[in-house]
Design an enzyme around this catalytic site. Structure first.
Site, short mmCIF file in Angstrom:
data_model
loop_
_atom_site.label_atom_id
_atom_site.label_comp_id
_atom_site.label_asym_id
_atom_site.label_seq_id
_atom_site.Cartn_x
_atom_site.Cartn_y
_atom_site.Cartn_z
N PRO A 128 -7.43 -30.05 32.09
CA PRO A 128 -7.48 -28.58 32.11
C PRO A 128 -8.82 -28.07 32.63
O PRO A 128 -9.88 -28.60 32.28
CB PRO A 128 -7.29 -28.20 30.63
CG PRO A 128 -6.59 -29.36 30.02
CD PRO A 128 -7.07 -30.57 30.76
N GLY A 129 -8.76 -27.06 33.49
CA GLY A 129 -9.98 -26.44 34.00
C GLY A 129 -10.56 -27.08 35.24
O GLY A 129 -11.65 -26.70 35.69
N THR A 130 -9.86 -28.06 35.82
CA THR A 130 -10.41 -28.74 37.00
C THR A 130 -10.09 -28.02 38.31
O THR A 130 -10.49 -28.49 39.37
CB THR A 130 -9.88 -30.18 37.07
OG1 THR A 130 -8.46 -30.18 36.92
CG2 THR A 130 -10.49 -31.03 35.96
N GLY A 131 -9.36 -26.91 38.26
CA GLY A 131 -9.15 -26.11 39.46
C GLY A 131 -7.83 -26.33 40.15
O GLY A 131 -7.73 -26.13 41.37
N LYS A 132 -6.79 -26.71 39.42
CA LYS A 132 -5.49 -26.96 40.04
C LYS A 132 -4.88 -25.66 40.60
O LYS A 132 -4.40 -25.63 41.73
CB LYS A 132 -4.55 -27.61 39.02
CG LYS A 132 -5.03 -28.97 38.51
CD LYS A 132 -4.02 -29.62 37.60
CE LYS A 132 -3.90 -28.89 36.27
NZ LYS A 132 -5.13 -28.99 35.45
N THR A 133 -4.90 -24.62 39.82
CA THR A 133 -4.37 -23.33 40.28
C THR A 133 -5.21 -22.78 41.42
O THR A 133 -4.68 -22.24 42.40
CB THR A 133 -4.33 -22.33 39.12
OG1 THR A 133 -3.55 -22.86 38.05
CG2 THR A 133 -3.74 -21.00 39.56
N HIS A 139 -32.27 -36.56 9.46
CA HIS A 139 -31.03 -37.02 10.08
C HIS A 139 -31.10 -36.93 11.60
O HIS A 139 -30.84 -37.92 12.31
CB HIS A 139 -29.86 -36.17 9.54
CG HIS A 139 -28.53 -36.61 10.02
ND1 HIS A 139 -27.64 -37.32 9.23
CD2 HIS A 139 -27.89 -36.46 11.22
CE1 HIS A 139 -26.55 -37.58 9.91
NE2 HIS A 139 -26.66 -37.05 11.12
N GLU A 140 -31.46 -35.75 12.11
CA GLU A 140 -31.52 -35.56 13.56
C GLU A 140 -32.66 -36.35 14.18
O GLU A 140 -32.54 -36.84 15.31
CB GLU A 140 -31.63 -34.08 13.90
CG GLU A 140 -30.47 -33.22 13.42
CD GLU A 140 -29.14 -33.70 13.93
OE1 GLU A 140 -29.09 -34.29 15.03
OE2 GLU A 140 -28.12 -33.50 13.23
N GLY A 161 -4.55 -33.43 36.75
CA GLY A 161 -5.95 -33.32 36.35
C GLY A 161 -6.10 -32.68 35.00
O GLY A 161 -5.18 -32.06 34.46
#
Length: 628
Positions: free
Chosen positions: A206-211, A426-427, A204
């Site tokens: 990074p940061g998706t909760g593997k640990t 522009h915006e 997955g």
């Protein structure tokens, strides 16, 4: 060497301090004068002596004028007998105050022995300290090959994590719950001849909760959790990593049932033979030892190895074969329902205002991982504390979204009025085209306040998640990206470097339409093959699997997509010139327009439900860019 010099300096300074203190307190302020017994008798007969203190054979004499003297008497006789032998007047002796003091061993040591013994004591202490440091170094050398794994004891209720602490990831939980059941009751599977996988690979972004989910498996099974990173195995000395692997699995087997979690396993599990060091470098020996240890597991040893990586494409095939990491669990980015559940978990210990709608925050954070959402709430809490508030409101949460994506506001940055007007047009061009085109993402916010490196930005996000994207969606997005560029050109008859990032992204989308998605006139095929050197871990080149003639056709198709998008953007901005001017006027006045105000200002609703994008998108002006 630095530690040795520091230790020697500390010992010398300590020695000097002790010596100075001893000299300060032991040295008398006025040194007494030595006199003989005959002189003392003469002074007594003359009535000059007021007090005599006797300590063994030492006499401390104090005269009437305040002067102090000292003398030594005979050891075998008393003071009175000695003075009589020298002819003292008995009547005068009665007028003298005589004190007899017992000898103090402590004072004897302080005054006589300690000054000579102290240097030897300090030298001895220094030698002892150096030997102790050497022994400690030997112990560290002996433990150099020991495992550095951190262990979470199942009895530690404070640090225990269960599946209740993991929001979403329903399929991943179901896959991993079999591991929990095996660790709790292995006989249930062994009787049926079933073999639970020895290794589970978590895949997955990074940061998706593997640990987190690996800890939850250990918490649910109530077993020890050995946590170590793949990089902690590797040292500059060959053989250390393999030794640490052996020690890690030895500890896990002693504490079985247990879970061994190896984070970032790609640090040691990359494809063998792709590096510069041949087959005998430290990383490959460590990988070999992991493979051997996993093959040595018996069915009766309840040790499960869980590994995590976001680069499964670089792993060695031997790791992925049956009998090792043969079960793979994918951790995806959370959808809107899972994001809302994650926000609820991370907001448990944070005071929120009653009218806070976490659902609205989940809608605006498409593409955020669990770690991003945790960071979002933390930033909101910090912002609330900075504003001296007691509860987190929607203002802090929405502002934290933009801070996480673009960085903090730079209100102190002074922008020239002419430059600010260019940014506003522009915006406004981005936002107006995004509100007109049917398949573009809805505009959430428009701002000309600098954030990070962006001079201004238009924030767009879908109202729901969608994995599949259509050609019409990409074509409308191309027009949105070119909206700022076209708006500047129509208004000022020239363009600035602020559109550089938009042009890069538009070109990338157009090229992907041709070379990756098969959405061009060149037909349903892909063009080009990316080559990657595994040991460097990054893309080095793209191999062309097509002719120069096809390459020219690809460039023509890319240019055609960009040209068509330019025409659409120009047509919309010319037809809605009055709406564009309204948006610019409000931006120059208020600097920021939220979604509700923007939709009311534009007064245009989309005809059909827009195609949705799975990631939150921003278009931004970058005035710091010097070249296109």
């Amino acid at each position: 060497m630095k530690n040795l010099i520091r230790n020697v300096g500390a010992v010398l300074i300590t020695f000097m301090l002790i010596s100075g203190i001893f000299v300060l307190y032991s040295a008398p302020k006025e040194k007494p004068e030595d006199v003989s017994l005959s002189t003392l008798v003469s002074q007594i007969n003359e009535g000059k002596v007021t007090e005599i203190s006797v300590t063994n054979d030492q006499l401390a004499i104090e005269l009437k004028e305040g002067k102090k003297e000292k003398a030594i008497k005979e050891r075998e006789s008393g003071l009175t007998e000695s003075l009589k032998n020298y002819g003292v007047d008995p009547e005068k002796l009665k007028l003298v105050n005589i004190k007899v003091k017992e000898d103090s061993s402590a004072s004897f040591w302080l005054s006589s022995v300690l000054p000579f013994l102290l240097p030897f004591l300090l030298v001895g202490a220094f030698i002892w300290y150096m030997f102790r440091q050497a022994q400690r170094g030997n112990k560290q050398a002996l433990s150099f090959g020991s495992s550095r794994a951190r262990v979470i004891n199942p009895k530690d209720k404070k640090n225990r994590t269960t599946f209740k602490d993991v929001a979403g990831a329903k399929e991943a939980k179901e896959e991993l719950y079999e591991i929990v059941e095996f660790l709790k009751s292995p006989l249930k599977f062994i009787k049926l001849g079933a073999k639970i996988p020895k290794g589970v690979l978590l895949l997955g972004s990074p940061g998706t909760g593997k640990t987190l989910i690996a800890k939850a498996v250990a918490g649910e099974a109530n077993v020890p959790f050995f946590n170590i990173s793949g990089s902690e195995f590797v040292e500059m000395f060959v053989g250390v990593g393999a030794s640490r692997v052996r020690d890690l699995f030895k500890q896990a087997k002693k504490n079985s049932p247990a879970i061994v979690f190896i984070d970032e396993i790609d640090a040691v599990g990359r494809h063998r033979g792709a590096g510069l060091g041949g087959g005998h470098d430290e990383r490959e020996q460590t990988l070999n030892q992991i493979l051997v240890e996993m093959d040595g597991f018996d069915t009766n040893i309840n040790v499960i190895v869980i590994a995590a990586t976001n680069r499964p494409d670089v792993l060695d095939p031997a790791l992925l074969r049956p009998g090792r990491f043969d079960r793979r669990v994918v951790m995806d980015l959370p959808d809107i329902e899972e994001r809302e559940a994650i926000l609820k978990i991370h907001s448990k210990n944070k005071p929120l205002v009653k009218n806070v709608e976490l659902r609205a925050i989940a809608e605006r954070t498409s593409g955020f991982s669990g770690a991003d959402l945790s960071n979002l709430l933390n930033e909101a809490a910090i912002l609330t504390a900075r504003r001296s508030k007691k509860e987190i409101s929607m203002d802090e949460l929405t502002e934290s979204i933009e801070k996480v994506i673009l960085g903090p506001e730079r209100k102190s940055r002074r922008i020239d009025k002419d430059e600010q007007k260019i940014i506003a047009y522009h915006e406004a061009g981005h936002a107006l085209i995004g509100s007109i085109l049917e398949h573009a993402d809805p505009v959430q916010k428009v701002s000309i306040i600098s954030r990070g490196q962006a001079g201004g930005y238009t924030l767009s996000a879908p109202s729901k998640d969608k994995r599949l994207l259509s050609k019409n969606y990409f074509l409308d997005e191309l027009s949105v990206f070119l909206g700022g560029y076209v708006s500047e050109k129509l208004q000022f008859q020239e363009v600035t470097t602020g559109a550089s990032n938009d042009l890069e992204r538009a070109t990338a989308i157009a090229r992907n339409l041709v070379t990756r998605y098969g959405m061009s006139e060149l037909g349903p095929r892909t063009f080009g093959h990316k080559e990657e050197m595994v040991f460097l871990g990054k893309e080095l080149s793209e191999q062309k699997n097509y002719s120069e003639k096809t390459s020219e056709a690809i460039d023509q198709q890319v240019s055609q997509f960009i040209a068509n998008a330019y025409e659409v953007a120009e047509k919309v901005l010319k037809e809605k010139k009055d709406v564009l001017e309204k948006i610019v006027a409000v931006l120059l006045k208020k600097e920021t327009i939220e979604r509700s105000e923007f939709e009311e200002l534009v007064g245009i609703k989309k005809v059909a439900v827009p195609e949705e994008k799975s990631t939150l998108k921003t278009t931004k002006t970058n005035p710091d860019e010097k070249t296109n």
